[in-house]
Write a protein that holds these residues in place. Structure first.
Motif, PDB file in Angstrom:
ATOM      1  N   SER A 214      38.014   4.302 -18.383  1.00 27.58           N
ATOM      2  CA  SER A 214      39.185   3.226 -18.593  1.00 27.58           C
ATOM      3  C   SER A 214      39.102   2.220 -17.520  1.00 27.58           C
ATOM      4  CB  SER A 214      40.418   4.097 -18.643  1.00 27.58           C
ATOM      5  OG  SER A 214      41.547   3.004 -18.530  1.00 27.58           O
ATOM      6  N   GLY A 215      39.578   1.141 -18.027  1.00 28.73           N
ATOM      7  CA  GLY A 215      39.796  -0.032 -17.065  1.00 28.73           C
ATOM      8  C   GLY A 215      40.960   0.119 -16.260  1.00 28.73           C
ATOM      9  N   HIS A 216      41.662   1.381 -16.119  1.00 28.57           N
ATOM     10  CA  HIS A 216      42.566   1.444 -15.235  1.00 28.57           C
ATOM     11  C   HIS A 216      42.666   2.941 -14.509  1.00 28.57           C
ATOM     12  CE1 HIS A 216      44.550  -1.269 -18.201  1.00 28.57           C
ATOM     13  NE2 HIS A 216      45.551  -1.300 -17.430  1.00 28.57           N
ATOM     14  N   VAL A 217      43.067   2.881 -13.240  1.00 24.46           N
ATOM     15  CA  VAL A 217      43.362   4.116 -12.297  1.00 24.46           C
ATOM     16  C   VAL A 217      44.711   4.377 -12.299  1.00 24.46           C
ATOM     17  CG1 VAL A 217      42.824   3.162 -10.505  1.00 24.46           C
ATOM     18  CG2 VAL A 217      42.539   5.574 -10.416  1.00 24.46           C
ATOM     19  N   ALA A 218      45.421   5.192 -12.621  1.00 24.96           N
ATOM     20  CA  ALA A 218      46.947   5.584 -12.369  1.00 24.96           C
ATOM     21  C   ALA A 218      47.490   4.161 -13.059  1.00 24.96           C
ATOM     22  CB  ALA A 218      47.346   5.691 -11.257  1.00 24.96           C
ATOM     23  N   GLU A 219      48.376   3.598 -12.273  1.00 23.29           N
ATOM     24  CA  GLU A 219      49.071   2.368 -12.658  1.00 23.29           C
ATOM     25  C   GLU A 219      48.265   1.008 -12.197  1.00 23.29           C
ATOM     26  OE1 GLU A 219      49.723   2.237  -8.446  1.00 23.29           O
ATOM     27  OE2 GLU A 219      49.506   3.850  -9.828  1.00 23.29           O
ATOM     28  N   LEU A 220      47.068   1.148 -11.671  1.00 24.75           N
ATOM     29  CA  LEU A 220      46.300  -0.034 -11.283  1.00 24.75           C
ATOM     30  C   LEU A 220      45.367  -0.445 -12.123  1.00 24.75           C
ATOM     31  CD1 LEU A 220      45.627  -1.910  -9.135  1.00 24.75           C
ATOM     32  CD2 LEU A 220      44.196  -0.109  -8.049  1.00 24.75           C
ATOM     33  N   LYS A 221      45.472  -1.732 -12.723  1.00 23.47           N
ATOM     34  CA  LYS A 221      44.253  -2.398 -13.776  1.00 23.47           C
ATOM     35  C   LYS A 221      43.292  -2.502 -12.876  1.00 23.47           C
ATOM     36  CE  LYS A 221      43.650  -6.264 -16.675  1.00 23.47           C
ATOM     37  NZ  LYS A 221      43.949  -7.423 -16.996  1.00 23.47           N
ATOM     38  N   LEU A 222      41.890  -2.197 -13.203  1.00 27.86           N
ATOM     39  CA  LEU A 222      40.903  -2.367 -12.558  1.00 27.86           C
ATOM     40  C   LEU A 222      40.099  -3.489 -13.204  1.00 27.86           C
ATOM     41  CD1 LEU A 222      39.319   0.928 -11.784  1.00 27.86           C
ATOM     42  CD2 LEU A 222      41.139  -0.305 -10.283  1.00 27.86           C
ATOM     43  N   SER A 223      39.930  -3.400 -14.715  1.00 29.70           N
ATOM     44  CA  SER A 223      39.299  -4.600 -15.419  1.00 29.70           C
ATOM     45  C   SER A 223      39.955  -4.521 -16.787  1.00 29.70           C
ATOM     46  CB  SER A 223      37.980  -4.018 -15.675  1.00 29.70           C
ATOM     47  OG  SER A 223      37.265  -4.749 -16.497  1.00 29.70           O
ATOM     48  N   ASP A 224      39.908  -5.634 -17.427  1.00 30.04           N
ATOM     49  CA  ASP A 224      40.400  -5.555 -18.762  1.00 30.04           C
ATOM     50  C   ASP A 224      39.333  -4.846 -20.087  1.00 30.04           C
ATOM     51  OD1 ASP A 224      38.710  -7.660 -18.655  1.00 30.04           O
ATOM     52  OD2 ASP A 224      39.972  -9.136 -19.614  1.00 30.04           O
ATOM     53  N   HIS A 225      38.422  -4.339 -19.275  1.00 33.48           N
ATOM     54  CA  HIS A 225      37.304  -3.854 -20.226  1.00 33.48           C
ATOM     55  C   HIS A 225      37.185  -2.279 -19.946  1.00 33.48           C
ATOM     56  CE1 HIS A 225      34.888  -7.462 -21.370  1.00 33.48           C
ATOM     57  NE2 HIS A 225      35.959  -8.021 -20.635  1.00 33.48           N
ATOM     58  N   SER A 226      36.667  -1.479 -20.868  1.00 32.14           N
ATOM     59  CA  SER A 226      36.388  -0.287 -20.522  1.00 32.14           C
ATOM     60  C   SER A 226      34.902  -0.199 -20.143  1.00 32.14           C
ATOM     61  CB  SER A 226      36.639   0.797 -21.688  1.00 32.14           C
ATOM     62  OG  SER A 226      37.908   0.819 -22.007  1.00 32.14           O
ATOM     63  N   GLY A 227      34.359   0.760 -19.091  1.00 28.79           N
ATOM     64  CA  GLY A 227      33.025   0.918 -18.918  1.00 28.79           C
ATOM     65  C   GLY A 227      32.314   1.862 -19.752  1.00 28.79           C
ATOM     66  N   VAL A 228      30.977   1.858 -19.698  1.00 26.13           N
ATOM     67  CA  VAL A 228      30.110   2.989 -20.314  1.00 26.13           C
ATOM     68  C   VAL A 228      28.706   3.490 -19.890  1.00 26.13           C
ATOM     69  CG1 VAL A 228      29.096   1.173 -21.920  1.00 26.13           C
ATOM     70  CG2 VAL A 228      29.425   3.592 -22.844  1.00 26.13           C
ATOM     71  N   VAL A 229      28.523   4.504 -20.078  1.00 24.13           N
ATOM     72  CA  VAL A 229      27.395   4.727 -19.625  1.00 24.13           C
ATOM     73  C   VAL A 229      26.415   5.871 -20.714  1.00 24.13           C
ATOM     74  CG1 VAL A 229      28.169   6.977 -18.489  1.00 24.13           C
ATOM     75  CG2 VAL A 229      26.065   6.332 -17.816  1.00 24.13           C
ATOM     76  N   CYS A 230      25.171   5.529 -20.954  1.00 27.13           N
ATOM     77  CA  CYS A 230      24.387   6.004 -21.939  1.00 27.13           C
ATOM     78  C   CYS A 230      23.170   7.077 -21.328  1.00 27.13           C
ATOM     79  CB  CYS A 230      23.948   5.099 -22.906  1.00 27.13           C
ATOM     80  SG  CYS A 230      25.306   4.385 -24.192  1.00 27.13           S
ATOM     81  N   ARG A 231      23.020   8.029 -22.088  1.00 24.84           N
ATOM     82  CA  ARG A 231      21.719   8.827 -21.634  1.00 24.84           C
ATOM     83  C   ARG A 231      20.677   8.372 -22.838  1.00 24.84           C
ATOM     84  NH1 ARG A 231      24.743  12.993 -21.078  1.00 24.84           N
ATOM     85  NH2 ARG A 231      23.696  14.034 -22.925  1.00 24.84           N
ATOM     86  N   LEU A 232      19.534   7.930 -22.507  1.00 29.42           N
ATOM     87  CA  LEU A 232      18.771   7.548 -23.300  1.00 29.42           C
ATOM     88  C   LEU A 232      17.074   8.273 -23.243  1.00 29.42           C
ATOM     89  CD1 LEU A 232      19.013   3.703 -23.048  1.00 29.42           C
ATOM     90  CD2 LEU A 232      20.184   5.201 -24.836  1.00 29.42           C
TER      91      LEU A 232
END
Length: 237
Positions: A214-232
């Motif tokens: 998520s782009g949040h941690v507790a009540e703090l907004k880190l980004s307006d995007h979610s991050g993602v990691v893929c195994r390839l």
């Protein structure tokens, strides 16, 4: 994890400062991804994990900004060669490509931050119409991709600025993205935790797992995007 697999992560960090409340949390999340290949958009080198090899897409995307800001940063665990950037059109300062020397063989990385719908419409140069910069960048990617060696796997990662499948964007814009990206599989499309995403990973490799944050941690907004990691993993024949 199979020794031939690689991990690829991407996140738009929304110009998080390296100090203050957001910066340490953003940096921790990027480090926790443990990515072999990391594409950070709207970020700075100070947010990246220590070590590795880093290139960026340049500092001119048509907006006045802080000197350390970059629309696209590409970090690899392994050396990067054959680096090329787009310097004109919608992809200027937003696209960088390089070869990384992965243990199982070289991989072509295409790191992108495709312009948002209103890039340069009422800000920046103010000479664009809605979606025109986005579509111009897609046209450039469509011309760039055929130059890649087909025997070398390709990974595309970054901010596509479209949800997949289409949500609110015009059908013609969604169709053009699908056409350009049709040479690869978009592993981050569809119903996914913390989605639908606009930060994506695509490739002609096999995806063996996807994790988002998520782009949040507790009540703090880190980004307006979610991050993602893929195994390839390499495609098995």
């Amino acid at each position: 994890m199979d020794s031939t697999e690689i991990t690829v992560a991407t996140w738009n960090t929304e110009w998080a400062p390296t100090a203050g409340r957001r910066g340490p949390h953003v940096r921790e999340r990027l480090a926790d991804a443990s990515a072999d290949i990391l594409v950070v958009t709207e970020g700075s080198r100070g947010l990246l994990p220590d070590g590795g090899y880093v290139v960026d897409a340049g500092n001119d995307w048509g907006y006045d900004d802080k000197p350390h800001h970059r629309k696209v940063l590409l970090r690899s665990r392994w050396p990067l060669t054959d680096v090329d950037r787009l310097t004109t059109g919608g992809g200027a300062g937003r696209v960088v490509t390089a070869l990384t020397a992965a243990p199982a063989g070289p991989i072509r990385i295409l790191a992108v931050c495709i312009p948002w719908a209103r890039a340069h419409v009422s800000t920046g140069r103010r000479d664009a119409t809605a979606w025109s910069e986005h579509l111009d960048c897609l046209d450039q990617l469509d011309m760039l991709a055929p130059r890649f060696d087909p025997s070398t796997p390709t990974v595309v990662a970054g901010d596509f600025n479209q949800r997949i499948p289409r949500v609110l964007q015009p059908a013609r814009v969604a169709d053009r993205l699908a056409e350009v990206m049709g040479r690869w599989t978009i592993h981050t499309a569809g119903d996914i935790e913390h989605g639908p995403l606009i930060d994506h990973v695509a490739s002609n490799l096999t995806c063996t797992g996807v994790r988002t944050w998520s782009g949040h941690v507790a009540e703090l907004k880190l980004s307006d995007h979610s991050g993602v990691v893929c195994r390839l993993a390499p495609v098995r024949h």
